[in-house]
Write a protein that holds these residues in place. Sequence first.
Motif, PDB file in Angstrom:
ATOM      1  N   MET A 175      -2.977 -17.130  -8.911  1.00  0.00           N
ATOM      2  CA  MET A 175      -3.393 -15.671  -8.360  1.00  0.00           C
ATOM      3  C   MET A 175      -2.186 -14.765  -9.662  1.00  0.00           C
ATOM      4  SD  MET A 175      -4.689 -15.189  -4.849  1.00  0.00           S
ATOM      5  CE  MET A 175      -4.432 -13.995  -4.783  1.00  0.00           C
ATOM      6  N   ILE A 176      -1.141 -14.373  -9.261  1.00  0.00           N
ATOM      7  CA  ILE A 176      -0.100 -13.344  -9.988  1.00  0.00           C
ATOM      8  C   ILE A 176      -0.399 -13.734 -11.566  1.00  0.00           C
ATOM      9  CG2 ILE A 176       2.050 -13.731 -10.124  1.00  0.00           C
ATOM     10  CD1 ILE A 176       2.630 -14.312  -8.143  1.00  0.00           C
ATOM     11  N   GLY A 232      -0.050 -21.266  10.527  1.00  0.00           N
ATOM     12  CA  GLY A 232       0.572 -22.430  10.266  1.00  0.00           C
ATOM     13  C   GLY A 232       0.701 -23.106   8.527  1.00  0.00           C
ATOM     14  N   TYR A 233       0.908 -22.085   8.019  1.00  0.00           N
ATOM     15  CA  TYR A 233       1.018 -22.565   6.631  1.00  0.00           C
ATOM     16  C   TYR A 233       2.561 -23.110   5.962  1.00  0.00           C
ATOM     17  CZ  TYR A 233      -3.096 -19.725   6.120  1.00  0.00           C
ATOM     18  OH  TYR A 233      -4.444 -18.984   6.227  1.00  0.00           O
ATOM     19  N   ARG A 234       2.196 -23.712   5.307  1.00  0.00           N
ATOM     20  CA  ARG A 234       3.836 -23.723   4.650  1.00  0.00           C
ATOM     21  C   ARG A 234       4.316 -23.007   3.291  1.00  0.00           C
ATOM     22  NH1 ARG A 234       0.226 -29.171   4.735  1.00  0.00           N
ATOM     23  NH2 ARG A 234       0.225 -29.298   2.191  1.00  0.00           N
ATOM     24  N   SER A 241       2.356  -9.821  -4.150  1.00  0.00           N
ATOM     25  CA  SER A 241       4.029 -10.805  -3.739  1.00  0.00           C
ATOM     26  C   SER A 241       2.382 -11.802  -3.516  1.00  0.00           C
ATOM     27  CB  SER A 241       4.542  -9.862  -2.455  1.00  0.00           C
ATOM     28  OG  SER A 241       5.567 -11.151  -1.753  1.00  0.00           O
ATOM     29  N   PHE A 242       1.892 -12.681  -3.869  1.00  0.00           N
ATOM     30  CA  PHE A 242       1.596 -13.623  -3.191  1.00  0.00           C
ATOM     31  C   PHE A 242       1.848 -14.920  -3.347  1.00  0.00           C
ATOM     32  CE2 PHE A 242      -1.819 -11.663  -5.865  1.00  0.00           C
ATOM     33  CZ  PHE A 242      -1.791 -10.455  -4.670  1.00  0.00           C
ATOM     34  N   LEU A 282       2.722 -20.736  -2.993  1.00  0.00           N
ATOM     35  CA  LEU A 282       2.283 -21.351  -4.412  1.00  0.00           C
ATOM     36  C   LEU A 282       1.569 -21.957  -4.869  1.00  0.00           C
ATOM     37  CD1 LEU A 282       6.802 -23.146  -4.456  1.00  0.00           C
ATOM     38  CD2 LEU A 282       5.875 -20.624  -5.459  1.00  0.00           C
ATOM     39  N   ARG A 283       0.804 -22.603  -4.292  1.00  0.00           N
ATOM     40  CA  ARG A 283      -0.598 -22.707  -4.951  1.00  0.00           C
ATOM     41  C   ARG A 283      -1.176 -22.653  -5.601  1.00  0.00           C
ATOM     42  NH1 ARG A 283      -0.494 -27.375  -1.333  1.00  0.00           N
ATOM     43  NH2 ARG A 283      -2.735 -25.822  -0.780  1.00  0.00           N
TER      44      ARG A 283
END
Length: 110
Positions: free
Chosen positions: A90-91, A77-79, A59-60, A84-85
Amino acid sequence: QGPLMGLLMVYALTALLTEMMGHNPSVVIMLPIGVSVAHAMQVNPAPFVVATAFAAATSFATPVGYPTNTMVYNQGGYRFGDFLRIGVPMIVLFCAISMVLIPRFWPFTS
C-alpha cells in the motif's frame, strides 16, 4: 537526478520514519529537510512539503506508526507480519500515485 528523484527520496524517508516513530515527529524532522532539498535544487518547495505530509499519512506497515494501528493490533489478533504484508504494497502504491499527481498539482516551477 532531478527534482522528481529528490521528491521520491523525501517521500520514502518520511514514510520510513513514520513507521518507526509516528507521523508527527517524522514531519517535524523531514519538513526542513524537504524544503532544503528543494532550495538546493532551486525548485518550488511546495511539492516537497506536500510529499512530506502525504508520506506521513501512509503509516500502514507497522502497528506503532499510527495510534489506530496500535489499538487494533492486540484486539484484532494481528501479528506484526500482517501489517508488513499488507502495508508495504500500500505504501508503494501510494508513493507511485503521489509521484505522478503531486508534481501536477504543485509543479516544481513557481
